[in-house]
Design an enzyme around this catalytic site. Structure first.
Site, PDB file in Angstrom:
ATOM      1  CG  ASP A 180      -2.063   0.927   1.147  1.00  0.00           C
ATOM      2  OD1 ASP A 180      -2.301   1.488   0.060  1.00  0.00           O
ATOM      3  OD2 ASP A 180      -2.744   1.121   2.164  1.00  0.00           O
TER       4      ASP A 180
ATOM      5  CG  ASN B 115      -7.761  -2.183  -5.936  1.00  0.00           C
ATOM      6  OD1 ASN B 115      -6.870  -2.977  -5.688  1.00  0.00           O
ATOM      7  ND2 ASN B 115      -8.068  -1.194  -5.097  1.00  0.00           N
TER       8      ASN B 115
HETATM    9  C1  FPP Z   1      -1.430   0.209  -3.459  1.00  0.00           C
HETATM   10  O1  FPP Z   1      -1.084   1.570  -3.521  1.00  0.00           O
HETATM   11  C2  FPP Z   1      -0.995  -0.512  -4.625  1.00  0.00           C
HETATM   12  C3  FPP Z   1      -1.800  -1.118  -5.555  1.00  0.00           C
HETATM   13  C4  FPP Z   1      -3.259  -1.143  -5.489  1.00  0.00           C
HETATM   14  C5  FPP Z   1      -1.235  -1.795  -6.705  1.00  0.00           C
HETATM   15  C6  FPP Z   1      -0.108  -2.700  -6.367  1.00  0.00           C
HETATM   16  C7  FPP Z   1       0.671  -2.916  -7.575  1.00  0.00           C
HETATM   17  C8  FPP Z   1       2.011  -2.881  -7.631  1.00  0.00           C
HETATM   18  C9  FPP Z   1       2.917  -2.689  -6.495  1.00  0.00           C
HETATM   19  C10 FPP Z   1       2.622  -3.161  -8.900  1.00  0.00           C
HETATM   20  C11 FPP Z   1       2.885  -4.610  -8.825  1.00  0.00           C
HETATM   21  C12 FPP Z   1       3.136  -5.244 -10.078  1.00  0.00           C
HETATM   22  C13 FPP Z   1       2.901  -6.557 -10.274  1.00  0.00           C
HETATM   23  C14 FPP Z   1       3.452  -7.204 -11.456  1.00  0.00           C
HETATM   24  C15 FPP Z   1       2.096  -7.368  -9.353  1.00  0.00           C
HETATM   25  P1  FPP Z   1      -2.241   2.642  -3.605  1.00  0.00           P
HETATM   26  O2  FPP Z   1      -2.436   2.995  -5.014  1.00  0.00           O
HETATM   27  O3  FPP Z   1      -3.430   2.125  -2.893  1.00  0.00           O
HETATM   28  O4  FPP Z   1      -1.572   3.807  -2.827  1.00  0.00           O
HETATM   29  P2  FPP Z   1      -2.316   4.922  -1.958  1.00  0.00           P
HETATM   30  O5  FPP Z   1      -2.982   4.210  -0.825  1.00  0.00           O
HETATM   31  O6  FPP Z   1      -1.191   5.793  -1.521  1.00  0.00           O
HETATM   32  O7  FPP Z   1      -3.280   5.622  -2.876  1.00  0.00           O
END
Ligand code: FPP
Length: 261
Positions: free
Chosen positions: A38, A86
């Site tokens: 996250d 999501n």
């Molecule tokens: C959370 O940060 C992250 C995600 C929902 C996506 C996770 C994906 C990756 C780390 C890329 C991974 C790649 C592969 C190949 C699996 P957020 O967007 O919720 O952050 P925030 O809470 O700060 O908005």
């Protein structure tokens, strides 16, 4: 799992001041580590960048984490990459994530082979865009013969949907006459979850400081130790992982029983 201690020592040379490999009991590495990644968006916003740049940076952290877990001899690593909720994100961000999952997976296949990593997916991947789904299928096919760490990517995953699906599968088996209602027990449920055959996580790590489960592995986390760090996912590295394992190893796991001395 077997691991190469020399390679691990080399990988963990030059530690920061507060943590090093010598803090870790290599005989008690969690068999299954799971991570709620996250904070990608906040990492990007803090730098005045588009959220997508946070996801791209998050891929680097994931690569380092896979490598770190292999070096440490972790049997199973699972990560929450995309939830059933999501899809509510802006279409452009959803598209980028789907594209990133596919391209990253293809690009990392040599790494998975080199490290003997077997892929699996948790969630309803058939509902993903066709191109992403095809790459996932290829990843499964290509790595199914690998015998090292299992790397499970939770994509289009939601725990309530998973448990509902298991209940439906059970109901169908009962309706078909293959199962009696009195035979429905925890094992019967467990074997119908996406994680069938995997041990439950021993350690759950959540980055960016949030204190919630977000519909992740509700069944499987019944006795799991939690470690929450304020570090945002793109800043997560091998040292953060060692801090989490050190914290885990300092705990007394009771599984509902009494404390052992
Ligand atoms: C959370 O940060 C992250 C995600 C929902 C996506 C996770 C994906 C990756 C780390 C890329 C991974 C790649 C592969 C190949 C699996 P957020 O967007 O919720 O952050 P925030 O809470 O700060 O908005």
């Amino acid at each position: 799992m077997e691991f190469d201690e020399e390679k691990l020592r080399e990988y963990c040379a030059n530690p920061p001041e507060d943590v090093s490999l010598s803090d870790i009991d290599l005989g008690r590495i969690p068999r299954h580590i799971s991570i709620i990644m996250d904070g990608n968006g906040r990492w990007a916003q803090a730098r005045g960048l588009d959220r997508s740049k946070g996801h791209v940076a998050g891929v680097e952290s994931l690569r380092e984490t896979v490598t770190s877990c292999v070096r440490l001899g972790v049997d199973n690593l699972s990560v929450y990459a995309f939830s059933t909720e999501n899809w509510k994100r802006p279409q452009q961000e959803v598209n980028l994530l789907m594209h990133l999952f596919g391209t990253t997976l293809l690009k990392e296949l040599p790494l998975f082979h080199q490290e003997n990593v077997r892929l699996r997916f948790l969630g309803d991947i058939e509902a993903l865009p066709e191109a992403t789904y095809q790459v996932f299928e290829e990843g499964l096919r290509e790595t199914q013969g690998n015998t090292g760490m299992t790397f499970a990517l939770a994509v289009n995953y939601g725990s309530r949907a998973e448990i509902t699906r298991a209940a439906r599968l059970l109901a169908q088996d009962v309706a078909d006459g293959g199962l009696r209602p009195e035979d429905v027990d925890a094992d019967a449920i467990q074997s119908r979850l996406y994680t069938a055959g995997m041990p439950d996580p021993e350690l759950l790590i959540r980055t960016s400081g949030e204190l919630r489960l977000s519909n992740y592995l509700l069944w499987q986390l019944a006795y799991t130790e939690f470690y929450v760090t304020k570090t945002l996912w793109p800043d997560f590295d091998r040292w953060e992982l060692l801090r989490a394992i050190r914290s885990f190893q300092g705990r007394n796991r009771r599984f509902g029983g009494v404390a052992s001395k």
